[in-house]
Design a protein around this motif. Structure first.
Motif, short mmCIF file in Angstrom:
data_model
loop_
_atom_site.label_atom_id
_atom_site.label_comp_id
_atom_site.label_asym_id
_atom_site.label_seq_id
_atom_site.Cartn_x
_atom_site.Cartn_y
_atom_site.Cartn_z
N GLY A 335 0.80 -1.23 0.00
CA GLY A 335 0.00 0.00 0.00
C GLY A 335 0.82 1.26 0.00
N THR A 336 1.88 1.30 0.82
CA THR A 336 2.71 2.50 0.92
C THR A 336 3.96 2.33 0.06
N VAL A 337 4.28 3.36 -0.72
CA VAL A 337 5.46 3.31 -1.57
C VAL A 337 6.29 4.57 -1.32
N ASN A 338 7.61 4.39 -1.25
CA ASN A 338 8.54 5.50 -1.13
C ASN A 338 9.08 5.83 -2.52
N ILE A 339 9.16 7.11 -2.83
CA ILE A 339 9.60 7.56 -4.14
C ILE A 339 10.74 8.55 -3.95
N ARG A 340 11.88 8.26 -4.56
CA ARG A 340 13.01 9.18 -4.53
C ARG A 340 13.39 9.52 -5.96
N TYR A 341 13.52 10.82 -6.23
CA TYR A 341 13.85 11.24 -7.59
C TYR A 341 15.03 12.19 -7.56
N ASP A 342 15.70 12.29 -8.71
CA ASP A 342 16.86 13.17 -8.83
C ASP A 342 16.97 13.62 -10.28
N GLY A 343 17.62 14.77 -10.49
CA GLY A 343 17.91 15.23 -11.83
C GLY A 343 16.90 16.20 -12.41
#
Length: 407
Positions: A335-343
């Motif tokens: 159910g819970t998702v962690n999202i990390r983005y860069d750029g």
């Protein structure tokens, strides 16, 4: 004429090395420039354990009351009572040896009374440091001091020791040695070595290097040094100070501490990505894992000790397009998702949609003070059924779409 001290609450300790207890999650040792080795045992905070410049420190993996600290140039101390008292157990001067400023020593992963220390030669104790003896034969070079050591978690007869830009390996608990670095590895100083304990053969290991050039920061071998590959893609052109492989399960990934923070990659990723949301841009000299809490602990040279969650082992996905990068975990998720983005080159968007193309969540992103960001999304709160969904990261003309599974 009048000055007011405003430095209270600033955490600017210059930590060389850390020791983490695997039994008491809030017990830590930290060896600090000019400020002793300090011990935290929970609510009391950090208290002085031993003096001078604090260096390498170890809390036993089986008995949290057994601790070792050290000071600059090599003297080692021991405590049997959880740090209430310490006794000096070895000094290189006693055997006419010299050492690095940070003297390296390791504990046998099965037998806590056995330790190996690297000075000009390799010394071993089998009685908690009460007595030591030189164990290496003439196959170990007599010049220069040992700068880094590692011992394999499952094969404790396999030990690594470095001198300058060379890696030496022993397969008989430190008696005979051979040089396993070669012409493909950098000619600059090695800062750290580590085994990948997920490889039960003991043949996979990593080495990090100092220096201010692009590439040549981190090298890996899977055949015990016969061949090496440059794993530096994604790392900045500053010194890499340490490396740690998560051995809690297959595909846990590798963390590298650099002069400006922590970077991460696993075997599915083509390059390292920043893993330091909220961490100051500071030199990270050592990384350790607290296995019960699944925390990554970082000792920094100038901002004390920090911790963060490990990236969930084997449950992450990573994609890259030009400068844009997307890292999600856990995937699959309940159910819970962690999202990390860069750029992010400009403002962007993060959207989650279903198989029919219906947008469920859309958030505007801004680079702000940097190109990187992180968020946690509770997909369960949307009342979504089990199935396949899509995360779409867009910035400028670049776009990444990643499949995510709710189970």
């Amino acid at each position: 004429i009048t000055w007011i001290d405003i430095s209270n609450t600033l955490v600017i300790t210059q930590t060389y090395r850390i020791g983490v207890s695997q039994h008491a999650a809030d017990w830590f040792l930290m060896g600090n420039q000019d400020n002793n080795t300090n011990l935290s045992r929970g609510a009391l905070g950090f208290l002085r354990a031993t003096g001078a410049d604090g260096m390498e420190c170890i809390i036993s993996h089986t008995n949290p009351n057994l601790m070792f600290t050290s000071a600059q140039n090599g003297p080692i101390n021991r405590s049997f009572d959880g740090g209430n008292s310490f006794t000096g157990v070895f000094s290189p001067g006693n055997v006419g040896e010299t050492s690095q400023w940070i003297t390296t020593y390791v504990m046998d992963p099965f037998v806590e009374e056995v330790l190996y220390a690297g000075y000009r030669n390799i010394y071993k104790t089998t009685n908690f440091g009460t007595s030591w003896s030189k164990i290496n034969d003439n196959s170990f070079p007599a010049v220069n001091n040992v700068s880094a050591m590692a011992i394999h978690k499952w094969w404790p007869d396999k030990i690594l020791a470095t001198k300058g830009n060379n890696v030496y390996a022993s397969t008989d608990a430190g008696v005979t040695w051979s040089r396993i670095s070669n012409a493909t590895t950098p000619t600059r100083n090695i800062s750290y070595v580590a085994f990948d304990n997920n490889d039960l053969t003991g043949n996979t290991l990593w080495a990090t290097y100092t220096g201010y050039v692009s590439g040549f920061k981190c090298f890996k071998t899977t055949d015990f040094g016969a061949t090496w590959t440059d794993e530096s893609a994604g790392l900045p052109g500053v010194s890499a100070w340490c490396v740690l492989v998560d051995d809690e399960g297959t595909g846990g990934g590798t963390y590298v501490g650099t002069e400006i923070g922590v970077y991460y990659k696993n075997d599915t990723m083509s390059q390292f990505v920043p893993y330091m949301n909220g961490l100051p841009n500071v030199s990270v000299f050592e990384l350790e894992i607290q296995k019960n809490t699944k925390k990554l602990i970082a000792g920094t040279f100038g901002r004390g000790i920090w911790e963060t969650d490990l990236l969930i082992t084997g449950l992450e996905t990573y994609s890259k397009k030009n400068d844009l990068e997307l890292l999600t975990w856990p995937n699959p998720t309940s159910g819970t998702v962690n999202i990390r983005y860069d750029g992010l080159g400009s403002n962007g968007t993060m959207a989650i949609s279903d198989l029919n193309g219906r947008t469920l969540i859309k958030r505007e992103l801004s680079p702000g003070n940097g190109k990187m960001g992180e968020m946690e999304v509770d997909l369960g709160s949307l009342g979504l059924n089990h199935g396949i969904y899509f995360i779409q990261l867009s910035s400028g003309t670049d776009q990444i779409v990643e499949k995510i599974i709710i189970r």
